[in-house]
Design an enzyme around this catalytic site. Structure first.
Site, PDB file in Angstrom:
ATOM      1  CB  THR A 177      -0.818  -0.030   1.315  1.00 15.36           C
ATOM      2  OG1 THR A 177      -1.725  -1.118   1.257  1.00 15.36           O
ATOM      3  CG2 THR A 177      -1.573   1.240   1.572  1.00 15.36           C
ATOM      4  NE  ARG A 205      -9.206  -7.018   0.870  1.00 15.29           N
ATOM      5  CZ  ARG A 205      -8.132  -6.278   1.155  1.00 15.29           C
ATOM      6  NH1 ARG A 205      -7.635  -5.469   0.249  1.00 15.29           N
ATOM      7  NH2 ARG A 205      -7.583  -6.352   2.337  1.00 15.29           N
ATOM      8  CG  ASP A 208      -6.400  -1.189   5.346  1.00 13.91           C
ATOM      9  OD1 ASP A 208      -6.122  -2.085   4.529  1.00 13.91           O
ATOM     10  OD2 ASP A 208      -5.595  -0.321   5.729  1.00 13.91           O
TER      11      ASP A 208
HETATM   12  N1  GLY Z   1      -3.830  -2.615   3.434  1.00 14.32           N
HETATM   13  C1  GLY Z   1      -4.089  -2.874   2.078  1.00 14.32           C
HETATM   14  C2  GLY Z   1      -4.955  -4.006   1.852  1.00 14.32           C
HETATM   15  O1  GLY Z   1      -5.324  -4.736   2.740  1.00 14.32           O
HETATM   16  O2  GLY Z   1      -5.329  -4.225   0.728  1.00 14.32           O
END
Ligand code: GLY
Length: 311
Positions: A177, A205, A208
């Protein structure tokens, strides 16, 4: 000059051959992001401008899992998530499951500033990006050869081992990320996060990284924070706001609060968790429980610092 600070991360997760073979390129990618944010802050620009510019650099760099270079979902498609928050007034914007938008964090900012909502997803988010004249790219722009090969390897494994979903989680290697936090000369904090999510994720999906209070949070009075790692765990622990709450309600200093959240409160978590944060005095802090977290920061005109592995 009043203190200006920019800090970035490029993902927490397992080490990999890709990372070890490209350490210098990753370091210079982090330096470029810090430099983009720093030059805005130095000219008197806002912390919101700085975090957006820093993240745009990382989104445009195919080594990082955001924008170009995003990992592929179960159907070999890119679906991206991002968010941004202004600590001055708690304004925020977020986007999930978006395709074709070159810079998802810029779309999150447009949602924050030019819509009457906070969070848009999927086709509605893309329509809003078009309406705002944001840069779009064909799907192929986002897909690197490396990520396509990773997808193919996993697809072949699934064909040979149907129903092997639990193992799939363990085989994920390069998830990441990108994130940034900043303090500008007016004392305003901002945070932003952007991701392509998890390799071979189920279509639809949501990470976060697009959730205000989980992947991203900023409040001038307390802190700005951007999280990284396995999103499902970060959601369970409401990581971003959790850090803010520890600092505000317990009065814990930022370095202690980051360490407490990751290494004490969440020590039983079996996934990767990491964060970078900054407080109103410009103290930068980070913590992670993974093998590596790409990270860097620059304070005033001091040289920038970047690292990938634990000290
Ligand atoms: N933190 C990034 C993800 O779970 O996709």
């Amino acid at each position: 000059m009043k203190k200006i600070v920019i800090a970035v991360h490029g993902g927490a997760g397992p080490d990999s051959a890709l990372i070890r073979e490209n350490i210098e390129a990753y370091q210079s990618g982090l330096e470029d992001a810090l430099s983009a944010g720093h030059s805005i802050l130095k000219k008197g620009g806002s912390s919101v401008d700085a975090v957006e510019a820093a993240i745009n650099m990382l989104e445009n760099n195919p080594l990082f899992n955001a924008g170009r270079g995003s990992v592929l979902n179960e159907h070999a498609q890119v679906e991206m998530d991002a968010s941004i928050m202004n600590g001055l007034d708690l304004n925020c914007g977020a986007v999930s499951v978006v395709q074709q938008v070159k810079n998802p964090v810029t779309l999150a900012r447009a949602i924050m500033e030019k819509s009457s909502h906070i969070y848009l997803g999927n086709s509605g988010a893309l329509a809003f990006a078009r309406q705002q004249g944001l840069e779009l790219r064909p799907d192929a722009y986002f897909i690197t050869e490396y990520n396509y090969n990773q997808y193919e390897e996993e697809a072949q494994h699934q064909t040979a081992n149907p129903g092997d979903a639990g193992e799939r989680q363990a085989r994920r290697k390069d998830h990441g990320t990108v994130g940034a936090v900043a303090l500008d000369e007016y004392g305003n904090l901002a945070a932003a996060t952007s991701t392509g999510g998890l390799e071979n994720k189920t279509s639809g999906r949501i990470a976060d990284s697009s959730m205000i209070g989980v992947g991203t949070y900023a409040d001038n009075k307390v802190c700005a924070v951007s999280c990284t790692g396995d999103g499902e765990y970060l959601m369970q622990h409401v990581a971003g706001f959790h850090l803010h709450a520890i600092m505000e309600y317990k009065g814990m200093p930022i370095v202690d609060a980051c360490n407490y959240l990751i290494h004490d409160r969440c020590k039983a978590v079996e996934g990767d968790m990491g964060l970078i944060a900054i407080d109103p005095s410009g103290t930068v802090a980070f913590a992670f429980n993974s093998e590596r977290m790409h990270r860097g920061w620059r304070i005033n005109d001091e040289p920038s610092e970047v690292s990938i592995y634990p000290e």
